[in-house]
Design an enzyme around this catalytic site. Sequence first.
Site, PDB file in Angstrom:
ATOM      1  N   ARG A 238       0.943  -1.156   0.045  1.00  0.00           N
ATOM      2  CA  ARG A 238       0.023  -0.032  -0.137  1.00  0.00           C
ATOM      3  C   ARG A 238       0.743   1.190  -0.028  1.00  0.00           C
ATOM      4  O   ARG A 238       1.829   1.288   0.857  1.00  0.00           O
ATOM      5  CB  ARG A 238      -0.887  -0.030   1.180  1.00  0.00           C
ATOM      6  CG  ARG A 238      -1.975  -0.960   1.288  1.00  0.00           C
ATOM      7  CD  ARG A 238      -3.163  -0.565   0.066  1.00  0.00           C
ATOM      8  NE  ARG A 238      -4.251  -1.737   0.165  1.00  0.00           N
ATOM      9  CZ  ARG A 238      -4.425  -2.588  -0.847  1.00  0.00           C
ATOM     10  NH1 ARG A 238      -3.405  -2.829  -1.573  1.00  0.00           N
ATOM     11  NH2 ARG A 238      -5.327  -3.423  -0.756  1.00  0.00           N
ATOM     12  N   GLU A 267      -3.983   7.347  -4.891  1.00  0.00           N
ATOM     13  CA  GLU A 267      -4.171   6.658  -6.035  1.00  0.00           C
ATOM     14  C   GLU A 267      -5.534   7.318  -6.705  1.00  0.00           C
ATOM     15  O   GLU A 267      -6.249   7.204  -6.209  1.00  0.00           O
ATOM     16  CB  GLU A 267      -4.201   5.149  -6.011  1.00  0.00           C
ATOM     17  CG  GLU A 267      -2.939   4.462  -5.517  1.00  0.00           C
ATOM     18  CD  GLU A 267      -2.971   3.037  -5.488  1.00  0.00           C
ATOM     19  OE1 GLU A 267      -4.166   2.488  -5.796  1.00  0.00           O
ATOM     20  OE2 GLU A 267      -2.127   2.554  -4.803  1.00  0.00           O
ATOM     21  N   HIS A 286      -1.217   0.534  -9.920  1.00  0.00           N
ATOM     22  CA  HIS A 286      -1.685  -0.721  -8.767  1.00  0.00           C
ATOM     23  C   HIS A 286      -2.270  -1.795  -9.748  1.00  0.00           C
ATOM     24  O   HIS A 286      -3.584  -2.114  -9.736  1.00  0.00           O
ATOM     25  CB  HIS A 286      -3.055  -0.046  -8.233  1.00  0.00           C
ATOM     26  CG  HIS A 286      -3.180  -0.854  -6.887  1.00  0.00           C
ATOM     27  ND1 HIS A 286      -3.449  -0.252  -5.692  1.00  0.00           N
ATOM     28  CD2 HIS A 286      -2.859  -2.119  -6.664  1.00  0.00           C
ATOM     29  CE1 HIS A 286      -3.619  -1.244  -4.743  1.00  0.00           C
ATOM     30  NE2 HIS A 286      -3.300  -2.411  -5.165  1.00  0.00           N
TER      31      HIS A 286
HETATM   32  C1  DGY Z   1      -5.275  -6.306  -3.052  1.00  0.00           C
HETATM   33  O1  DGY Z   1      -5.833  -7.326  -3.557  1.00  0.00           O
HETATM   34  O2  DGY Z   1      -5.272  -5.940  -1.922  1.00  0.00           O
HETATM   35  C2  DGY Z   1      -4.494  -5.708  -4.071  1.00  0.00           C
HETATM   36  O3  DGY Z   1      -3.674  -4.452  -3.925  1.00  0.00           O
HETATM   37  C3  DGY Z   1      -5.357  -5.305  -5.382  1.00  0.00           C
HETATM   38  O4  DGY Z   1      -5.508  -6.348  -5.928  1.00  0.00           O
END
Ligand code: DGY
Length: 325
Positions: A238, A267, A286
Site C-alpha cells: 500500500r 491513487e 496498482h
Molecule cells: C489487493 O488485493 O489488496 C491488491 O492490492 C489489489 O488486488
Amino acid sequence: MGRVFVTRSVPQEGLSKLQSQFEVEVWDGRDPPPRDVLLEKISGCFGVLTMLSDRVDSVFLEAAGRELKGVANFAVGFNNIDVEAATVRGVAIGNTPGVLTDATADTAIGLMIAAGRCFWPAVRNVSELQWRNWEPMMFLGQEFRGKTVGIVGMGRIGSAVAERLHFGWGMKVLYTSRTDKTDVDQRLSAKRVELDTLLRESDVISLHTSLQKETRGLIGRDQFGLMKPNAILVNTARGEVIDQDALVQALKSGQLFAAGLDVTDPEPLPNDSPLRQLDSCIILPHIGSATFQARSKMSMMAAENLIAAVGGMPMPYGLNRVCKC
Ligand code: DGY
C-alpha cells in the site's frame, strides 16, 4: 430476490454466480461511483461487492441499512473497511486471499528488474525519439545474483517473492515479521531480523506488509538513511507504508538507487507529483493482481462470500465473526 450492488465491473465468472441468486446491479463506469451515488445505490442491499477504493465505514453501513448481511472486498487488502464497525452491526466482511499471490509476486519481481535496470528512462528514451546509438555508458543498472533481498512482511506474497529470488538468483533472504516463519527459514535459508538491520543489509527491499496504524509511514527519512546507496525499493503493498516526500528526497539525493511502485498515496498520483518526474522511479497504476486468472478467481471468491453471508452462513473467506442473534 435480494439485491446486491457491485461497485465496478468484475469478471463474469463471479457475476454469473451472483446473478443466479440475487438481483444484481453493477456499476460499469470507468471511475468508481461518486460517494453520494454509492450510498444511494447500496440502500436496502443484502450484499455489496466492493473495491479497495470504496470506503466501507459507519456512514456506508448506515446507508445500506438493516438488510445488509455482507460486504465482499474484491482484494486481499481491506484497509478500506472498518471491520469493527461492520462487526458491531452484524455485517460479515470478506476478502480474496491466496489467489493473487503469484500475480502480485510477479509484479514485484518485474518492478525490481525494471527499477534496477533503468527500464523507465530507457523506454522514455525510445518513445521520446531520443535513441541515437548504442551507448556504453547509458542506463547502467544493478545485477541481482547473489545479493540480499529484504522482505518487509513475510506473508503469502512476501514469501512468494523471496522464493523467486532465492531459487532464481541465489539471493540471500532477510525478512521482518511479527512471528517466526520456520518454514521459510528452512526452505529459503531466510533470516528474521529487525527492520533496521534489514534496511542496512539489503540490496533490494520489497514491501509486503498490510496497511495498519503501525505500518503507515513505516519507511520514512530515517529508514532511507539506513539503506545502501545502490538499494532498490519495491512497493506492491500500500502506498501509505512509504512516506512519499522522504522517498522523493532519497531518490533525488541518490540515497537510494531506484524505486518501483505499484501503489502510491494517493491513487491516482496527482499530475504534479514530483515522483512522476523522476527517472529513478517507475510507477504502475496498482496492477499487482491484474491477471485474467487472479481476477477471475477473485470474482468467484467475492461472490461465494456474499452468497454465504446472505444465506446466514459464515463467509468462506471471512474476516470477522458476526453474531446471528
Ligand atoms: C489487493 O488485493 O489488496 C491488491 O492490492 C489489489 O488486488
